[in-house]
Scaffold this motif. Structure first.
Motif, PDB file in Angstrom:
ATOM      1  N   THR A  37       0.816  -1.216   0.000  1.00 20.59           N
ATOM      2  CA  THR A  37       0.000   0.000   0.000  1.00 20.59           C
ATOM      3  C   THR A  37       0.849   1.266   0.000  1.00 20.59           C
ATOM      4  O   THR A  37       0.394   2.311  -0.440  1.00 20.59           O
ATOM      5  CB  THR A  37      -0.937   0.045   1.226  1.00 20.59           C
ATOM      6  OG1 THR A  37      -0.170  -0.231   2.385  1.00 20.59           O
ATOM      7  CG2 THR A  37      -2.046  -0.977   1.095  1.00 20.59           C
TER       8      THR A  37
ATOM      9  N   THR B  79      -7.933   3.365   5.038  1.00 22.63           N
ATOM     10  CA  THR B  79      -9.328   3.002   4.798  1.00 22.63           C
ATOM     11  C   THR B  79      -9.474   1.499   5.058  1.00 22.63           C
ATOM     12  O   THR B  79      -8.474   0.800   5.210  1.00 22.63           O
ATOM     13  CB  THR B  79      -9.701   3.280   3.329  1.00 22.63           C
ATOM     14  OG1 THR B  79      -8.955   2.389   2.503  1.00 22.63           O
ATOM     15  CG2 THR B  79      -9.388   4.714   2.930  1.00 22.63           C
ATOM     16  N   PRO B  80     -10.717   0.985   5.072  1.00 22.16           N
ATOM     17  CA  PRO B  80     -10.864  -0.466   5.279  1.00 22.16           C
ATOM     18  C   PRO B  80     -10.045  -1.292   4.274  1.00 22.16           C
ATOM     19  O   PRO B  80      -9.420  -2.285   4.662  1.00 22.16           O
ATOM     20  CB  PRO B  80     -12.364  -0.695   5.093  1.00 22.16           C
ATOM     21  CG  PRO B  80     -12.996   0.596   5.497  1.00 22.16           C
ATOM     22  CD  PRO B  80     -12.035   1.666   5.043  1.00 22.16           C
ATOM     23  N   GLN B  81     -10.024  -0.882   3.005  1.00 20.23           N
ATOM     24  CA  GLN B  81      -9.273  -1.638   2.001  1.00 20.23           C
ATOM     25  C   GLN B  81      -7.776  -1.609   2.302  1.00 20.23           C
ATOM     26  O   GLN B  81      -7.083  -2.623   2.161  1.00 20.23           O
ATOM     27  CB  GLN B  81      -9.528  -1.064   0.595  1.00 20.23           C
ATOM     28  CG  GLN B  81     -10.916  -1.367   0.039  1.00 20.23           C
ATOM     29  CD  GLN B  81     -11.947  -0.312   0.381  1.00 20.23           C
ATOM     30  OE1 GLN B  81     -11.887   0.312   1.429  1.00 20.23           O
ATOM     31  NE2 GLN B  81     -12.905  -0.106  -0.500  1.00 20.23           N
ATOM     32  N   VAL B  82      -7.285  -0.434   2.694  1.00 15.37           N
ATOM     33  CA  VAL B  82      -5.856  -0.313   3.028  1.00 15.37           C
ATOM     34  C   VAL B  82      -5.538  -1.181   4.251  1.00 15.37           C
ATOM     35  O   VAL B  82      -4.492  -1.824   4.312  1.00 15.37           O
ATOM     36  CB  VAL B  82      -5.485   1.172   3.249  1.00 15.37           C
ATOM     37  CG1 VAL B  82      -4.103   1.310   3.878  1.00 15.37           C
ATOM     38  CG2 VAL B  82      -5.545   1.928   1.924  1.00 15.37           C
TER      39      VAL B  82
ATOM     40  N   ASN C   9      -6.997  -3.925   4.987  1.00 15.95           N
ATOM     41  CA  ASN C   9      -7.001  -5.323   4.539  1.00 15.95           C
ATOM     42  C   ASN C   9      -5.697  -5.701   3.849  1.00 15.95           C
ATOM     43  O   ASN C   9      -5.358  -6.881   3.759  1.00 15.95           O
ATOM     44  CB  ASN C   9      -8.145  -5.558   3.545  1.00 15.95           C
ATOM     45  CG  ASN C   9      -9.503  -5.589   4.220  1.00 15.95           C
ATOM     46  OD1 ASN C   9      -9.596  -5.867   5.410  1.00 15.95           O
ATOM     47  ND2 ASN C   9     -10.543  -5.304   3.458  1.00 15.95           N
ATOM     48  N   MET C  10      -4.998  -4.714   3.290  1.00 20.53           N
ATOM     49  CA  MET C  10      -3.794  -4.990   2.509  1.00 20.53           C
ATOM     50  C   MET C  10      -2.511  -4.700   3.294  1.00 20.53           C
ATOM     51  O   MET C  10      -1.572  -5.479   3.303  1.00 20.53           O
ATOM     52  CB  MET C  10      -3.790  -4.128   1.235  1.00 20.53           C
ATOM     53  CG  MET C  10      -4.974  -4.373   0.321  1.00 20.53           C
ATOM     54  SD  MET C  10      -5.116  -3.110  -0.960  1.00 20.53           S
ATOM     55  CE  MET C  10      -3.724  -3.533  -1.999  1.00 20.53           C
TER      56      MET C  10
ATOM     57  N   VAL D 196     -12.513  10.553   9.172  1.00 24.36           N
ATOM     58  CA  VAL D 196     -11.811   9.451   9.845  1.00 24.36           C
ATOM     59  C   VAL D 196     -10.682   8.874   9.005  1.00 24.36           C
ATOM     60  O   VAL D 196      -9.761   8.262   9.537  1.00 24.36           O
ATOM     61  CB  VAL D 196     -12.760   8.305  10.234  1.00 24.36           C
ATOM     62  CG1 VAL D 196     -13.653   8.722  11.370  1.00 24.36           C
ATOM     63  CG2 VAL D 196     -13.567   7.803   9.062  1.00 24.36           C
ATOM     64  N   THR D 197     -10.751   9.051   7.671  1.00 19.73           N
ATOM     65  CA  THR D 197      -9.692   8.456   6.852  1.00 19.73           C
ATOM     66  C   THR D 197      -8.524   9.428   6.654  1.00 19.73           C
ATOM     67  O   THR D 197      -7.541   9.082   6.031  1.00 19.73           O
ATOM     68  CB  THR D 197     -10.227   8.004   5.487  1.00 19.73           C
ATOM     69  OG1 THR D 197     -10.795   9.139   4.835  1.00 19.73           O
ATOM     70  CG2 THR D 197     -11.276   6.938   5.636  1.00 19.73           C
TER      71      THR D 197
ATOM     72  N   GLY E 266      -5.038   4.724  -3.367  1.00 22.13           N
ATOM     73  CA  GLY E 266      -5.659   4.048  -2.236  1.00 22.13           C
ATOM     74  C   GLY E 266      -6.568   4.911  -1.389  1.00 22.13           C
ATOM     75  O   GLY E 266      -6.838   4.584  -0.246  1.00 22.13           O
TER      76      GLY E 266
ATOM     77  N   VAL F 201     -12.266 -10.644   0.417  1.00 19.42           N
ATOM     78  CA  VAL F 201     -11.835  -9.452   1.158  1.00 19.42           C
ATOM     79  C   VAL F 201     -11.666  -8.273   0.187  1.00 19.42           C
ATOM     80  O   VAL F 201     -11.009  -8.427  -0.846  1.00 19.42           O
ATOM     81  CB  VAL F 201     -10.493  -9.738   1.879  1.00 19.42           C
ATOM     82  CG1 VAL F 201      -9.977  -8.494   2.581  1.00 19.42           C
ATOM     83  CG2 VAL F 201     -10.667 -10.876   2.874  1.00 19.42           C
ATOM     84  N   PRO F 202     -12.227  -7.106   0.510  1.00 16.68           N
ATOM     85  CA  PRO F 202     -12.065  -5.945  -0.380  1.00 16.68           C
ATOM     86  C   PRO F 202     -10.610  -5.462  -0.420  1.00 16.68           C
ATOM     87  O   PRO F 202     -10.030  -5.149   0.621  1.00 16.68           O
ATOM     88  CB  PRO F 202     -12.962  -4.861   0.240  1.00 16.68           C
ATOM     89  CG  PRO F 202     -13.863  -5.571   1.188  1.00 16.68           C
ATOM     90  CD  PRO F 202     -13.113  -6.788   1.642  1.00 16.68           C
ATOM     91  N   VAL F 203     -10.038  -5.419  -1.621  1.00 21.36           N
ATOM     92  CA  VAL F 203      -8.693  -4.866  -1.796  1.00 21.36           C
ATOM     93  C   VAL F 203      -8.700  -3.954  -3.014  1.00 21.36           C
ATOM     94  O   VAL F 203      -9.645  -3.961  -3.807  1.00 21.36           O
ATOM     95  CB  VAL F 203      -7.598  -5.960  -1.970  1.00 21.36           C
ATOM     96  CG1 VAL F 203      -7.585  -6.932  -0.809  1.00 21.36           C
ATOM     97  CG2 VAL F 203      -7.776  -6.699  -3.270  1.00 21.36           C
ATOM     98  N   LEU F 204      -7.628  -3.176  -3.157  1.00 20.54           N
ATOM     99  CA  LEU F 204      -7.551  -2.176  -4.216  1.00 20.54           C
ATOM    100  C   LEU F 204      -6.754  -2.731  -5.400  1.00 20.54           C
ATOM    101  O   LEU F 204      -5.559  -3.006  -5.275  1.00 20.54           O
ATOM    102  CB  LEU F 204      -6.893  -0.914  -3.663  1.00 20.54           C
ATOM    103  CG  LEU F 204      -7.638  -0.324  -2.456  1.00 20.54           C
ATOM    104  CD1 LEU F 204      -6.809   0.739  -1.768  1.00 20.54           C
ATOM    105  CD2 LEU F 204      -8.996   0.215  -2.883  1.00 20.54           C
TER     106      LEU F 204
ATOM    107  N   MET G  71      -3.449  -1.053  -6.609  1.00 19.25           N
ATOM    108  CA  MET G  71      -2.232  -1.102  -5.790  1.00 19.25           C
ATOM    109  C   MET G  71      -1.770  -2.534  -5.554  1.00 19.25           C
ATOM    110  O   MET G  71      -0.900  -2.767  -4.717  1.00 19.25           O
ATOM    111  CB  MET G  71      -2.496  -0.442  -4.441  1.00 19.25           C
ATOM    112  CG  MET G  71      -3.036   0.960  -4.582  1.00 19.25           C
ATOM    113  SD  MET G  71      -2.213   2.094  -3.511  1.00 19.25           S
ATOM    114  CE  MET G  71      -2.801   1.505  -1.966  1.00 19.25           C
TER     115      MET G  71
ATOM    116  N   ALA H 100     -18.033   0.460   7.087  1.00 17.16           N
ATOM    117  CA  ALA H 100     -17.492  -0.468   6.085  1.00 17.16           C
ATOM    118  C   ALA H 100     -17.211   0.252   4.765  1.00 17.16           C
ATOM    119  O   ALA H 100     -16.278  -0.102   4.047  1.00 17.16           O
ATOM    120  CB  ALA H 100     -18.468  -1.622   5.857  1.00 17.16           C
TER     121      ALA H 100
ATOM    122  N   ALA I 172     -16.274   3.364   4.422  1.00 19.53           N
ATOM    123  CA  ALA I 172     -15.468   4.570   4.638  1.00 19.53           C
ATOM    124  C   ALA I 172     -14.353   4.721   3.605  1.00 19.53           C
ATOM    125  O   ALA I 172     -13.867   5.822   3.374  1.00 19.53           O
ATOM    126  CB  ALA I 172     -14.875   4.571   6.046  1.00 19.53           C
ATOM    127  N   GLY I 173     -13.959   3.631   2.971  1.00 22.68           N
ATOM    128  CA  GLY I 173     -12.895   3.707   1.973  1.00 22.68           C
ATOM    129  C   GLY I 173     -13.410   3.823   0.553  1.00 22.68           C
ATOM    130  O   GLY I 173     -12.636   3.639  -0.395  1.00 22.68           O
TER     131      GLY I 173
END
Lengths: 295, 161
Positions: A37, A106-109, A111-112, A194-195, B44, B56-59, B62, B129, B131-132
């Motif tokens: 990330t 963020t939630p995705q970040v 997760n990674m 928040v992000t 991101g 799982v949610p990923v980007l 990236m 959930a 927020a990203g």
């Protein structure tokens, strides 16, 4: 910024030993990639154009969360922020670390991105270092010469700088258990949403000792200095004393003086004062009758 | 140097020759023509390129493509699995949770991962959930309503025989 990456050689070592051998072979020409990330953005901006990437994601031996009442918590550097934030072990024993991990990106970040990658980036405004310095976390590093263990507050040497050499790898994060009567929390304030980046963060641990005095206190501050720091003068004011409201406020003001914010200094110092005061005021009642530590 | 690798995308296996520096989003959009996955901020922040990797949610912008070979990848094209829209897609359309639509695939996939994990979320849990995932059109109110409506519908469907 570019949208695509420039070519590089790509290695997927099958063991930590092999990863370290690759690092020794390529040195500064190589970069380690875990969650990517941060590194991928630096490569898109052409701030970094490594000749080769060493991908750690397949190394299951670097992905673990274990707790032992004597040794404390052992975290594998490949654990993602999301994994740490929802780990029952982390939430039970070091809730302040789970809180901080839930504030990263963020939630995705989350997760990674991995805790090891986050600490190696050593960005001044990251959320995980303040609670980890307050918890006196240590990093176990492995290189061709062998292992060494470095306390986190000596690991970072400045903004985006660490003592990690180009042929070393973080292989474990160690967090000693809190003593009985100890409690901790993480408080922070962000720019707008928040992000957004954290403007000031405070990881605080308080330990109640015999005679209802503050036997130990550790205040880790983030985003208000070149790296996460301990507010040791503020800690000294409280240690051995009963934390009456006036004294807590005085210590919070001292912590604010110890901060060295680069921008919006007066505002960030004010935030430090408010966050530290709030943290200690909330923690102290929790430490009464605590059979064990509660991070 | 090209590497031949197997990708499991929307339940189909693809054997592709790709370069190590290629990102997942390039493979999806340029190699496979799966343009439902959107490219936006590239760093991101926005979530438009969100796909699910092993749920799982990923980007995708990236993620190195080679890093996800062999893993289960779901893009918006694979969500419905037939001519009928997925309940999340249906709710987004019915409740006006789509305006320009650019954030929608990422929104819906992130919401799917949430509902897989938590079939009965509160509005606050939905907002957390998502927020990203940034939307510049709707103001989010209708998006949250759509996710809650889809959740209710999906719970009903599971209970019914």
């Amino acid at each position: 910024m570019y949208r695509l990456l420039t070519p590089f050689d790509y290695f997927e070592p099958q063991s930590v030993r092999e990863a370290v051998e690759l690092l020794a072979r390529f040195g500064h020409r190589a970069r380690v990639i875990a969650g990517g990330t941060d590194l991928v953005i630096s490569m898109k901006k052409r701030q970094l154009t490594p000749e080769c990437l060493i991908a750690l994601a397949g190394l299951e031996e670097l992905r673990f969360i274990e707790f032992d009442p004597v040794a404390g918590l052992r975290l594998g550097p490949l654990c993602t922020h999301a994994e740490i934030a929802r780990s029952p072990l982390v939430r039970e024993h070091f809730g302040m670390l789970a809180t901080a991990c839930n504030e990263v990106g963020t939630p995705q970040v989350r997760n990674m991105g991995t805790i090891g990658g986050n600490l190696c980036k050593a960005g001044p405004s990251q959320d995980t270092p303040p609670p980890l310095v307050a918890l006196e976390a240590k990093l176990r590093l492995l290189g061709p010469q062998g292992e060494r263990v470095v306390p986190l507050d000596q690991f970072c040497t400045g903004p985006f700088c660490t003592v990690l050499s180009s042929d070393e790898l973080v292989v474990e994060i160690l967090i000693p258990p809190l003593p009985p009567g100890g409690a901790g929390c993480y408080k922070w304030f962000t720019k707008v949403t928040v992000t957004d980046e954290t403007l000031a963060g405070a990881g605080v641990v308080v330990v109640r000792g015999p005679g209802d005095v503050c036997a130990d206190v550790r205040i880790g501050l983030g985003s208000v200095a070149p790296m996460a720091i301990r507010a040791r003068k503020a800690e000294a004011l409280l240690r051995g004393n009963r934390p009456a409201p006036g004294l807590v406020w005085e210590a919070a003001e001292r912590a604010a003086q110890e901060a060295e914010p680069r921008s919006r200094a007066a505002y960030r110092r004010h935030l430090v004062k408010v966050l530290v005061n709030e943290a200690i005021t909330e923690l102290w009642p929790l430490t009464a009758d605590l059979p064990g530590g509660l991070g | 140097m090209k590497v031949f690798a197997g990708f499991d995308i929307n339940g189909q296996t693809h054997e592709l020759g790709i370069e190590p520096h290629q990102l997942l989003i390039e493979v999806l959009r340029d190699h496979l023509g799966l343009t439902g996955t959107k490219h936006s901020c590239g760093v991101g922040n926005c979530g438009a390129c969100t796909v699910l990797v092993d749920g799982v949610p990923v980007l995708a912008c990236m993620t190195l493509a080679l890093a996800v070979r062999g893993k289960r990848i779901l893009t918006i094209e694979g969500l419905a699995g037939g001519p009928e829209l997925h309940p999340l897609q249906r709710a987004f359309v019915d409740l006006g949770a789509i305006q320009c639509g650019y954030c929608t695939p990422g929104m819906i996939l992130t919401a799917k991962a949430l509902l897989d994990r938590n079939p009965a979320p509160t509005a606050a849990e939905v907002r957390e959930a998502l927020a990203g995932n940034i939307c510049r059109c709707t103001g989010y109110v209708k998006i949250v309503e759509a996710v809650l409506a889809a959740a209710e519908k999906m719970r009903g469907r599971e209970v019914a025989p």
